[in-house]
Design a protein around this motif. Structure first.
Motif, PDB file in Angstrom:
ATOM      1  N   GLU A 297       0.636  -1.043   0.134  1.00 30.66           N
ATOM      2  CA  GLU A 297      -0.054   0.022   0.285  1.00 30.66           C
ATOM      3  C   GLU A 297       0.810   0.843  -0.084  1.00 30.66           C
ATOM      4  N   GLY A 298       0.507   2.482  -0.673  1.00 26.53           N
ATOM      5  CA  GLY A 298       1.373   3.438  -0.922  1.00 26.53           C
ATOM      6  C   GLY A 298       2.596   3.410  -1.538  1.00 26.53           C
ATOM      7  N   SER A 299       2.941   2.672  -2.359  1.00 27.87           N
ATOM      8  CA  SER A 299       3.587   2.218  -3.689  1.00 27.87           C
ATOM      9  C   SER A 299       3.382   2.854  -4.753  1.00 27.87           C
ATOM     10  N   LYS A 300       4.883   3.943  -5.245  1.00 28.19           N
ATOM     11  CA  LYS A 300       4.215   4.984  -6.158  1.00 28.19           C
ATOM     12  C   LYS A 300       4.644   4.793  -7.615  1.00 28.19           C
TER      13      LYS A 300
ATOM     14  N   ARG B 205      14.627   4.824  -4.117  1.00 24.95           N
ATOM     15  CA  ARG B 205      14.700   3.286  -3.745  1.00 24.95           C
ATOM     16  C   ARG B 205      14.331   2.215  -5.022  1.00 24.95           C
ATOM     17  N   LEU B 206      15.385   1.356  -5.325  1.00 17.89           N
ATOM     18  CA  LEU B 206      15.045   0.680  -7.109  1.00 17.89           C
ATOM     19  C   LEU B 206      13.742  -0.691  -6.013  1.00 17.89           C
TER      20      LEU B 206
END
Length: 352
Positions: free
Chosen positions: A169-172, A208-209
């Motif tokens: 949740e909340g991933s760009k 961050r990768l």
């Protein structure tokens, strides 16, 4: 609004006893709106923080989106709103109750919800015989609708239809747009800009990768817009950079572009304005070449080279003193010889 004789009824009063103008009077509506729009000072610290949080800022907060169900909705529309809410969390608000409104005919309800929930993006779902499985995506400017585009759902696959792991949740998300229509057609250009504004998420200084987990792919082809969602899988590659694979995770949409409500060029330009304090000031006497190397020009006063302090070395100093003394002795002897010759023959007297 008035009695049988044409006169206004007795005015009503507020809780504190002040009279309110009657609705039938000519100045009634303006007076009531003035009282409703009146700005009151906060009485508690909590109310003060709440108001300061919504005040304009140089760097605005992350845009929130509200997802609203219309008076009539289908199971497809309801599930689609839930799936998009899952992609947008935590920067989204989902209204579960039905709201009888039509944004293209009456925008006041959507603007009211926008101000109430402090959301500048919205998605409205509805369903009827004339426009089945309908989604309206839009955005606000100063709590008024700026752009609004209607999309019809022709084909839909939910998150639950793909039996695989989902992203956190909340991933760009990473956004990819394919198709010439996004560059050539004015409506598709504005739709692309609207979709970027809707799904881009918060602005971050570093990435961050491992945090790049979602890819949203939009394709404009043959009058339709295809939306696909993929999860990024990082496999071992034998080197530092991992091997990337994409796995479809849903939701998946096939849209048809329908009605549009686009802002005028002047209003759209005004919504893009930024404060002068945020604009980078141009640095003088600074240039860059094609490789990105910076060159600076320094302006200095004219130097007096006679006062220039040079390095003194002992070896050079001694050698120089001996040479100077020898040269001075030779010059003295030559002067004495010339003087002796001048006594006998004055015309040939010369000092070199």
């Amino acid at each position: 609004g008035s009695d049988a004789d044409g006169s206004c009824p007795p005015p009503a009063s507020t809780r504190d006893g002040r009279p309110l103008p009657a609705v039938g009077c000519s100045h009634a509506v303006a007076a009531v709106m003035t009282q409703l729009d009146r700005v009151t000072k906060p009485k508690t610290k909590r109310a003060k923080r709440f108001i300061e949080k919504r005040d304009p800022k140089l760097l605005e907060n992350t845009k929130n989106a509200m997802l609203i169900k219309g008076g009539n909705t289908s199971e497809t529309v309801t599930e689609a709103l839930k799936n998009i809410y899952s992609l947008k969390k935590p920067n989204a608000v989902l209204y579960k109750k039905k709201n009888i409104t039509r944004p293209f005919e009456d925008q006041t309800s959507v603007e009211f919800f926008s101000k109430k929930s402090d959301c500048s993006l919205f998605m409205f779902g509805s369903h009827n015989k004339k426009r089945p499985h309908n989604l309206i995506i839009g955005r606000m400017f100063d709590y008024h609708i700026l752009d609004m585009i209607e999309l019809g759902i022709e084909k839909f696959h939910a998150l639950s239809d793909f039996k695989n792991s989902k992203s956190a949740e909340g991933s760009k998300p990473m956004l990819v747009f394919a198709g010439d229509l996004f560059e050539l057609d004015n409506n598709h250009k504005r739709l692309k800009n609207l979709l970027i504004d809707f799904f881009r998420g918060p602005t971050v200084p570093n990435i961050r990768l491992g945090g790049l987990e979602i890819v949203l792919h939009f394709t404009a082809l043959a009058g339709k817009i295809f939306m696909r969602s993929y999860k990024v899988l990082m496999k071992k590659s034998g080197c530092r950079i991992p091997r990337i694979e994409l796995e479809e995770m849903g939701p998946s949409f096939d849209f048809v572009l329908k009605r549009t409500h686009l802002a005028s060029d002047d209003l759209y330009k005004k919504s893009l304005q930024q404060p002068k304090s945020l604009k980078a000031k141009k640095k003088k006497n600074l240039s860059r070449d094609v490789f990105g190397t910076s060159y600076g020009r320094i302006h200095m006063e004219k130097q007096d080279l006679t006062k220039l302090q040079t390095r003194k070395m002992k070896g050079l100093k001694r050698k120089g003193a001996k040479v100077a003394a020898a040269a001075a002795g030779e010059e003295k002897e030559e002067v004495e010889v010339d003087q002796d010759q001048a006594g006998s023959n004055p015309k040939s007297a010369r000092v070199e």
